[in-house]
Design an enzyme around this catalytic site. Structure first.
Site, short mmCIF file in Angstrom:
data_model
loop_
_atom_site.label_atom_id
_atom_site.label_comp_id
_atom_site.label_asym_id
_atom_site.label_seq_id
_atom_site.Cartn_x
_atom_site.Cartn_y
_atom_site.Cartn_z
N CYS A 182 -12.01 13.30 -31.78
CA CYS A 182 -12.39 12.69 -30.50
C CYS A 182 -11.18 11.93 -29.99
O CYS A 182 -10.80 10.89 -30.55
CB CYS A 182 -13.60 11.76 -30.66
N CYS A 205 -13.34 13.06 -21.47
CA CYS A 205 -13.23 13.69 -22.80
C CYS A 205 -11.76 13.89 -23.09
O CYS A 205 -11.08 14.67 -22.41
CB CYS A 205 -13.97 15.03 -22.82
N GLY A 250 -10.90 17.27 -24.42
CA GLY A 250 -11.14 18.21 -23.31
C GLY A 250 -10.00 18.21 -22.32
O GLY A 250 -9.60 19.26 -21.80
N GLU A 258 -19.80 17.94 -23.12
CA GLU A 258 -19.33 17.71 -24.47
C GLU A 258 -20.37 18.16 -25.49
O GLU A 258 -21.56 17.80 -25.38
CB GLU A 258 -19.00 16.23 -24.66
N HIS A 295 -12.93 24.17 -27.69
CA HIS A 295 -13.07 23.99 -26.25
C HIS A 295 -13.01 25.32 -25.53
O HIS A 295 -12.18 26.17 -25.87
CB HIS A 295 -11.96 23.10 -25.69
#
Length: 269
Positions: A68, A214, A217, A205, A156
């Site tokens: 994260c 994100c 992301g 997410e 992703h």
């Protein structure tokens, strides 16, 4: 045990200091904490023998994940302040990350190299990761198709679109997140390239839903855009909660994530 409620560009975290007191919540407890504190992820800080801290991560649905980016920046802010160091190391299930301060009270995390092999993401079968065979909508006239895929420690899928606001992301996101092509699920990005240095991005997410920001992301969107020659290797990524700055350096192949952090409150629990 100390609890910090923080956010990185609006991406919200409940961070528990488990370096002295064990923190082993159940799935139901994680879900309740996320609901009560309006957190996208729950973080536990644990001791690590060789790094400054180990960061354990749960999504709001209770599932444990490996990476994260924005949480890493928030944790970086805490540990940099605590240790007084210029740079600190954060161990996660995915990798070892380095965090340091940037100009304007921002925090940068070295996210390491993107993984672009189909098995690394992972995909269920071998495909060209620059545009995998996935369509949303009618087969002969899909509304979305051929997302680029990459792993930034977590999977992703990035769709390049003309207008990020033209899509029902809460409806489309779960379809892609849980598609059989992604055995571990995937985060889903909707990226609108404004110019060579600017991307507008919204992210569904995995395990958390539509988020204000994100970090991984944003890294994924920049990597996929740069590979497609839509942008350079450095861009501002505009998200619902604020701006993130991403650089994919040629010198070391690492992706650097920079952005703001905010401490909303701290308390003892």
């Amino acid at each position: 045990m100390k609890l910090w409620k923080m956010n990185g560009a609006g991406n919200a975290f409940a961070i528990f200091d488990a370096r002295s007191t064990p923190f082993s919540p159940s799935v139901e407890q994680i879900r309740q904490i996320a609901a009560d504190l309006k957190a996208d992820q729950i973080i536990a800080l644990e001791r690590d023998a060789t790094k400054d801290v180990f960061m354990r991560i749960w999504n709001a649905d209770g599932g444990q994940v490996s990476a994260c980016g924005n949480a890493s920046r928030c944790v970086g802010h805490l540990i940099l302040g605590e240790t007084g160091k210029d740079r600190i190391t954060i161990q996660t299930e995915a990798d070892m990350l380095k965090a340091f301060r940037a100009e304007g009270s921002l925090i940068t995390v070295d996210m390491g190299s993107p993984l672009m092999g189909w098995a690394d993401i992972p995909l269920a079968e071998k495909m060209d990761v620059r545009g995998v065979d996935l369509k949303i909508g009618p087969i002969d006239k899909p509304i979305l198709a051929l997302p680029a895929v990459v792993s930034m420690g977590n999977p992703h899928a990035v769709f390049f679109v003309e207008d990020v606001n033209a899509y029902d992301i809460p409806k489309i996101g779960p379809l892609v997140e849980n598609h059989p092509l992604f055995p571990q699920g995937t985060n889903v990005g909707f990226a609108q390239v404004i110019d060579k240095q600017t991307i507008r991005l919204r992210v569904w997410e995995r395990g958390a839903g539509l988020t204000k920001a994100c970090g991984t992301g944003a890294c994924a969107a920049l990597v996929c855009a740069a590979r497609a020659k839509l942008t350079g290797r450095k861009a501002r990524v505009i998200m619902d909660g604020g701006d993130l700055h991403i650089e994919w350096r040629e010198s070391d192949d690492h992706v650097y994530l920079t952005g703001p952090v905010e401490l909303e409150f701290e308390t003892d629990v």
